[in-house]
Design an enzyme around this catalytic site. Structure first.
Site, PDB file in Angstrom:
ATOM      1  N   ALA A  77       0.820  -1.213   0.000  1.00 19.12           N
ATOM      2  CA  ALA A  77       0.000   0.000   0.000  1.00 19.12           C
ATOM      3  C   ALA A  77       0.855   1.264   0.000  1.00 19.12           C
ATOM      4  CB  ALA A  77      -0.946  -0.003   1.208  1.00 19.12           C
ATOM      5  N   ASP A  78       1.949   1.255   0.748  1.00 18.97           N
ATOM      6  CA  ASP A  78       2.803   2.432   0.836  1.00 18.97           C
ATOM      7  C   ASP A  78       3.260   2.898  -0.547  1.00 18.97           C
ATOM      8  OD1 ASP A  78       2.822   0.561   2.957  1.00 18.97           O
ATOM      9  OD2 ASP A  78       4.546   1.512   3.906  1.00 18.97           O
ATOM     10  N   GLY A  79       3.483   1.915  -1.425  1.00 17.80           N
ATOM     11  CA  GLY A  79       4.010   2.229  -2.754  1.00 17.80           C
ATOM     12  C   GLY A  79       3.111   3.147  -3.557  1.00 17.80           C
ATOM     13  N   LEU A  80       1.821   3.163  -3.227  1.00 19.35           N
ATOM     14  CA  LEU A  80       0.918   4.029  -3.977  1.00 19.35           C
ATOM     15  C   LEU A  80       1.196   5.499  -3.669  1.00 19.35           C
ATOM     16  CD1 LEU A  80      -2.385   1.972  -3.689  1.00 19.35           C
ATOM     17  CD2 LEU A  80      -0.778   2.073  -5.591  1.00 19.35           C
ATOM     18  N   TYR A  81       1.601   5.802  -2.450  1.00 27.35           N
ATOM     19  CA  TYR A  81       2.025   7.174  -2.152  1.00 27.35           C
ATOM     20  C   TYR A  81       3.408   7.445  -2.722  1.00 27.35           C
ATOM     21  CZ  TYR A  81       3.164  11.466   0.352  1.00 27.35           C
ATOM     22  OH  TYR A  81       3.518  12.760   0.655  1.00 27.35           O
TER      23      TYR A  81
END
Length: 760
Positions: free
Chosen positions: A147-151
């Site tokens: 999920a972090d990768g989307l930011y």
């Protein structure tokens, strides 16, 4: 009529609170920078802080914030992971130089892109382009598997598209998110698991609940806000991202704790009870951005955002300026992990800055002095024309002025020029939705009068029926009326009754009787014909396409057009060529009409030329807020700056021209031109002159209706008050930077080599 729109019904307490939050931003950021050297790794946690620092710079224009991020970027040679052998590049979790494709090493490109846009230098984005364009050439689509990768990377894709114009960035953005959704998105809840390991029901909390990690979902909501902030309005997948953002915001609001924070395991506080700041800050930023930009309109979002900020400001913020209760680096809610007032981190501070800056924008919405000045001036120009014409009294009441060397034509042309040119400039502004502000009330008033005026303009029984027939000048003036419809279609054309629309189509069509001279007039024909095409009427493709071919022949390079076969050193590239050429091409592209001309490709090239010309115009603005006065038609005043204003309204300012910089420059020129000078006569209508009453500068065709072309520089009023054009701090423009010893972008010729052939 002349009361300032800045006197909006905004409580003084909100302005006072905004000032206090600004002090908090400075306290937090100054404290962080004082105790943490800029020379640090480009890995995700530092890079996340810098996204907040750049937001603080945009809001405050504090040079030390810009310098801090620049030093960090220079220290890292404008790179993330440093591996050079592409065969060894990886995108699983890793902190080695070979993990170049891992998004935690790519978030730094967000700040590098922002710094490039302030001071363009290919070195600043060279590594970003190398890495991201290599990545897009691979067959893999599962780069964002957590999920972090989307930011970390979604905003990079949009920023790099805006810099390069390479549509693959936007295409891959959508494709990669689709794969991310298949890995970790729960469509029932509207939330993301941190990664595949945590997907329900294979993984559950101890009490059997779904385990959504607050910081993970905070990354996503904030990342979506950043994508929507910079993605083009006509991005074909924009609705997908808007829907996802709103759905996620609903889920987030429903899970907020009474204390204003979100717990680490969002659905099961028992896993790790107590405060957590990083997820809360990202959620608060995302909600505030959605409220400020009209995507989140229900009161529940404002309530949640305010509660989130109250927690951040009264619990997370410590007396020494540090931001506490930040869960340490990890990937889940950990039972028993200590998170207290001393738990701080770079990424948590960056998230706090994002939320604080957006809260200031919420509090200051509608309070900007520059926007109030622009709106006051636009209203002052528009009111006498529209208030009279709405009642069919413009031709009876307007105080007409003509050039001392007037050529004797019927002075009735004045009214059509005043109405059409005024509306072409203010159409985007009065097309904004009503918003309950004093400025919004003025817009609604002018819009109502404009719609009535449009009816009078084509009603043969009205005293204000305009001069559509019997003379060639009508072609010019009708083009500006058509342009006003193109710029405010939904608000100005669609509400007209069917009879009025039929009358416009008839008036526009009969203008084919006018044989335009071999000059910029060919674009008046093409603008009118493209309007007919958009309205579903029969258009003359030959008039459109021959105008396009002529304009291409007359392009002299570096953003300039000749006005016909020979070059004239004047501002007709501003007055007519760039705006009407772009509008012809974009309108024809939107209709889908198939002719020999590939309208989208021509548009892309014309847009690049307009961006180059906007750079030229901005550099012509002196440190004192003046620009060179040369060539014919100079009483058109601010119309000279139309392409620069147009690029701002289109959200297509080129690198080196920031929102705060362009607004500051244009505002300075307006003050120099309009303040304390006789620009309006006793009836409130414009006088003939450049900066005041100067009738000697008029040409033989000039009347004071002609001068309403000055409204064409007001196009950025069509951006909402929450847009960065209005909320970013004013900064020095290029000439001010150059003459005061500051760094400024070097300038070079913009060449082009693309050959566009006919489709058949």
């Amino acid at each position: 009529m002349l009361l300032s729109a800045s006197a909006e019904a905004k409580p003084a307490s909100e302005a006072s609170e905004a000032a206090q939050v600004r002090k908090t931003i400075e306290k937090v950021n100054n404290a962080w920078q004082a105790s943490h050297p800029a020379e640090a790794t480009p890995f995700w946690h530092n890079a996340a802080y810098h996204t907040g620092n750049m937001e603080a710079y945009a809001l405050t224009a504090k040079p030390e914030y810009l310098e801090y991020s620049t030093r960090w970027a220079e220290h890292n040679n404008w790179s993330g992971a440093t591996g050079r052998d592409k065969k060894r590049w990886r995108y699983d979790y890793g902190e080695t130089p070979d993990h170049v494709l891992f998004g935690d090493w790519q978030i730094c490109f967000q700040t590098y892109a922002d710094l490039y846009n302030i001071l363009p230098d290919d070195r600043r984005i060279r590594r970003a382009r190398e890495v991201m364009e290599y990545e897009m050439d691979t067959p893999q689509r599962d780069y964002w598997w957590w999920a972090d990768g989307l930011y970390m990377v979604m905003p990079v894709m949009v920023k790099m598209y805006n810099i390069t114009g390479n549509m693959r960035y936007l295409d891959r953005l959508y494709e990669y998110v689709q794969v991310s959704d298949s890995i970790m998105y729960d469509s029932d809840e509207g939330l993301y698991y941190r990664d595949a390991k945590y997907v329900y029901p294979a993984h559950k909390t101890a009490s059997g609940k779904k385990d959504f990690w607050a910081r993970g979902d905070g990354w996503v909501l904030a990342g979506l806000a950043k994508v929507l902030k910079e993605a083009p309005a006509d991005y074909k997948h924009r609705q997908f991202f808007e829907d996802k953002f709103v759905r996620m915001a609903d889920a987030v609001v429903a899970l907020q704790r009474p204390g204003g924070y979100w717990c680490r395991s969002m659905m099961d506080e028992d896993v790790a009870p107590g405060y957590e700041t990083s997820g809360t800050a990202f959620f608060t930023y995302g909600l505030l951005w959605g409220v400020n930009n009209g995507l989140l309109n229900d009161a529940k979002y404002i309530d949640a955002a305010k509660k989130g900020w109250k927690y951040l400001n009264t619990v997370a913020l410590q007396r020494d300026g540090s931001v506490g209760y930040v869960q340490p680096i990890g990937e889940k809610a950990i039972p028993g992990q200590v998170v207290d007032a001393r738990s701080t981190a770079d990424f948590g501070t960056g998230a706090f800055l994002l939320a604080a800056c957006e809260y200031v924008r919420f509090l200051e919405k509608g309070l900007g002095a520059d926007r109030a000045y622009w709106a006051d001036l636009a209203y002052r120009m528009a009111y006498p024309v529209l208030s009279n014409m709405a009642e069919g009294k413009l031709q009876a009441n307007m105080e007409v002025e003509v050039s001392p060397n007037w050529d004797g034509r019927d002075k009735k042309v004045t009214y059509m020029e005043a109405f059409g040119r005024l509306m072409a400039g203010i159409a985007p502004w009065i097309s904004l939705p009503d918003d309950g502000t004093a400025e919004g009330a003025r817009r609604a008033e002018l819009r109502d009068m404009a719609l009535k005026s449009y009816v009078h303009a084509v009603d043969p029984e009205s005293p204000d029926y305009l001069g559509w027939r019997g003379h060639g000048q009508a072609l010019v003036d009708a083009a500006y009326v058509a342009e006003s419809f193109l710029r405010g279609w939904d608000a100005l054309w669609e509400p007209l009754d069917s009879l009025t629309k039929q009358r416009y189509i008839a008036e526009f069509t009969q203008l084919r009787r006018v044989d335009p001279p071999y000059t910029n007039w060919v674009l008046f024909s093409s603008t009118i014909e493209s309007l007919l095409a958009k309205a579903g009427a029969k258009c003359d493709e030959y008039r459109i396409n021959s105008a396009i071919r002529k304009v291409e022949e007359w392009y002299t390079g570096d953003g300039w057009y000749a006005d016909g076969p020979s070059f004239a050193f004047d501002y007709y590239s501003s007055y007519v060529f760039h705006p009407m050429y772009l509008e012809t091409l974009s309108t024809m592209a939107s209709t889908g009409i198939y002719t020999r001309i590939h309208y989208p490709r021509y548009y892309k090239r014309a847009l690049r030329r307009a961006q180059r010309f906007s750079i030229v115009l901005e550099r012509l603005i002196s440190p004192e807020g003046t620009f060179p006065v040369f060539g014919r038609s100079i009483p058109y005043r601010m119309a000279t700056m139309q392409p620069l204003a147009l690029m701002a309204w289109y959200e297509k300012l080129p690198a080196g021209l920031t929102n705060g910089q362009v607004r500051a420059a244009l505002t300075a020129v307006m003050h120099r031109m309009f303040d304390g000078k006789e620009n309006f006569n006793s009836g409130g209508y414009l006088t003939i002159g450049f900066a005041g009453r100067q009738p000697n500068v008029a040409d033989w065709y000039t009347n004071n209706g002609s001068l309403y072309m000055t409204s064409l520089s007001f196009l950025p009023l069509g951006l909402p008050a929450s847009h960065p054009f209005w909320t970013d701090a004013p900064v020095d423009w290029t000439s001010r930077k150059a003459w005061s010893g500051q760094p400024f972008p070097k300038d070079h010729h913009w060449g082009e080599s693309e050959q566009i052939r006919d489709l058949f």
